[in-house]
Design a protein around this motif. Structure first.
Motif, mmCIF file in Angstrom:
data_model
loop_
_atom_site.group_PDB
_atom_site.id
_atom_site.type_symbol
_atom_site.label_atom_id
_atom_site.label_comp_id
_atom_site.label_asym_id
_atom_site.label_seq_id
_atom_site.Cartn_x
_atom_site.Cartn_y
_atom_site.Cartn_z
ATOM 1 N N PHE A 14 0.834 -1.215 0.000
ATOM 2 C CA PHE A 14 0.000 0.000 0.000
ATOM 3 C C PHE A 14 0.866 1.262 0.000
ATOM 4 C CE2 PHE A 14 -3.417 -2.755 1.952
ATOM 5 C CZ PHE A 14 -4.308 -2.617 0.908
ATOM 6 N N PHE A 15 1.888 1.279 0.851
ATOM 7 C CA PHE A 15 2.766 2.457 0.974
ATOM 8 C C PHE A 15 3.442 2.777 -0.362
ATOM 9 C CE2 PHE A 15 6.646 4.744 1.736
ATOM 10 C CZ PHE A 15 6.423 5.541 2.845
ATOM 11 N N ASP A 16 4.058 1.738 -0.968
ATOM 12 C CA ASP A 16 4.860 1.960 -2.174
ATOM 13 C C ASP A 16 4.020 2.350 -3.384
ATOM 14 O OD1 ASP A 16 6.995 1.363 -0.598
ATOM 15 O OD2 ASP A 16 7.422 -0.605 -1.481
ATOM 16 N N ASN A 17 2.733 2.054 -3.348
ATOM 17 C CA ASN A 17 1.852 2.414 -4.463
ATOM 18 C C ASN A 17 0.992 3.638 -4.171
ATOM 19 O OD1 ASN A 17 2.244 0.266 -6.614
ATOM 20 N ND2 ASN A 17 1.925 -1.012 -4.818
ATOM 21 N N SER A 25 -6.035 9.220 4.704
ATOM 22 C CA SER A 25 -6.921 8.752 3.631
ATOM 23 C C SER A 25 -6.115 7.939 2.619
ATOM 24 C CB SER A 25 -7.578 9.949 2.922
ATOM 25 O OG SER A 25 -6.593 10.736 2.276
ATOM 26 N N GLY A 26 -6.829 7.204 1.774
ATOM 27 C CA GLY A 26 -6.196 6.491 0.664
ATOM 28 C C GLY A 26 -5.255 5.372 1.080
ATOM 29 N N ALA A 31 -2.161 1.390 4.611
ATOM 30 C CA ALA A 31 -0.861 0.900 5.091
ATOM 31 C C ALA A 31 -0.795 0.980 6.615
ATOM 32 C CB ALA A 31 0.265 1.726 4.457
ATOM 33 N N TRP A 32 -1.241 2.112 7.162
ATOM 34 C CA TRP A 32 -1.258 2.311 8.621
ATOM 35 C C TRP A 32 -2.181 1.296 9.297
ATOM 36 C CZ3 TRP A 32 1.531 5.294 11.902
ATOM 37 C CH2 TRP A 32 1.033 5.491 13.188
ATOM 38 N N ASP A 33 -3.345 1.071 8.681
ATOM 39 C CA ASP A 33 -4.314 0.116 9.254
ATOM 40 C C ASP A 33 -3.738 -1.297 9.295
ATOM 41 O OD1 ASP A 33 -6.076 2.191 9.580
ATOM 42 O OD2 ASP A 33 -7.286 1.717 7.805
ATOM 43 N N CYS A 34 -2.962 -1.660 8.279
ATOM 44 C CA CYS A 34 -2.316 -2.992 8.272
ATOM 45 C C CYS A 34 -1.429 -3.166 9.501
ATOM 46 C CB CYS A 34 -1.458 -3.155 7.018
ATOM 47 S SG CYS A 34 -2.373 -3.440 5.498
ATOM 48 N N ILE A 74 6.886 6.465 -2.019
ATOM 49 C CA ILE A 74 7.959 5.518 -2.365
ATOM 50 C C ILE A 74 9.304 6.239 -2.529
ATOM 51 C CG2 ILE A 74 7.597 5.576 -4.886
ATOM 52 C CD1 ILE A 74 8.189 2.495 -4.804
ATOM 53 N N GLN A 75 9.267 7.518 -2.938
ATOM 54 C CA GLN A 75 10.516 8.282 -3.080
ATOM 55 C C GLN A 75 11.148 8.562 -1.720
ATOM 56 O OE1 GLN A 75 8.439 11.268 -5.646
ATOM 57 N NE2 GLN A 75 10.287 11.163 -6.890
ATOM 58 N N VAL A 76 10.308 8.680 -0.701
ATOM 59 C CA VAL A 76 10.835 8.863 0.658
ATOM 60 C C VAL A 76 11.527 7.576 1.101
ATOM 61 C CG1 VAL A 76 10.276 9.384 3.064
ATOM 62 C CG2 VAL A 76 9.030 10.540 1.221
#
Length: 202
Positions: A14-17, A25-26, A31-34, A74-76
């Motif tokens: 989720f994070f990388d996309n 949101s989004g 990702a956080w919920d996972c 993803i750049q971070v």
């Protein structure tokens, strides 16, 4: 351990996309919920810190990849030197040098260890340099003091090259401030130059 790996793999997907740095949101929220499925392990805490740091950089401070081009999460994650985001932050929000603790906390969330003195001293030097450019010499002086104090108390077990970089980052900003004629507090100029001499090569 298997559960942790599954959770982190899903979170990274989720994070990388994610196309937005907003963790409320989004994809970043997913990702956080996972990560909230399991009790926080060391690795899960690291991933949470990175999500929060990404949110702060992109959403709170509106750091962009280039003017008009948004920065992607993803750049971070993939940045070879995440301190570049501190540098970008100082270009967009110059007065942030007044809140060094918040910036150091951001650096920690970006994945730099608590005992990574080099990351901290480099950050303080960037902040002191910005204060100097803004002609806030007293704040620059205070930040120099903090940088030198950290450099002098660094762990001795680090490689020499690492410790040399720590010293270089600290003494260089002290020297830059001390040589400024427009900084009219002569006693503090002498003090900051003596700090530079205590860390500079022979």
């Amino acid at each position: 351990t298997k559960a942790e790996k599954l959770v982190i793999d899903a979170e990274r997907e989720f994070f990388d996309n994610a196309t937005s740095g907003d963790m409320d949101s989004g994809s970043l929220k997913l990702a956080w919920d996972c990560l909230n499925i399991l009790p926080p392990t060391t690795e899960i805490k690291k991933e949470k810190d990175l999500i929060e740091a990404t949110h702060i950089i992109i959403t709170e401070f509106n750091i962009q990849h280039q003017p008009g081009i948004p920065l992607m999460p993803i750049q971070v994650r993939q940045a070879p030197d995440r301190l570049e985001f501190v540098s970008k932050l100082l270009h967009t929000k110059r007065d942030v040098y007044n809140n060094h603790q918040k910036v150091l906390e951001l650096v920690r969330r970006l994945g730099y260890a608590e005992d990574d003195v080099l990351a901290k001293v480099k950050t303080l030097s960037m902040l002191a340099s910005t204060a100097l450019v803004e002609e806030d010499y007293m704040q620059s002086y205070r930040l120099c003091q903090l940088a030198v104090e950290m450099a002098q108390n660094k762990p001795t077990q680090r490689p020499k090259a690492y410790n040399d970089q720590v010293d270089q980052s600290a003494w260089q900003i002290c020297f830059n401030l001390g040589k400024l004629n427009t900084f009219e507090d002569v006693n503090r100029r002498l003090d900051v130059l003596s700090m530079a001499m205590s860390l500079s090569p022979v």
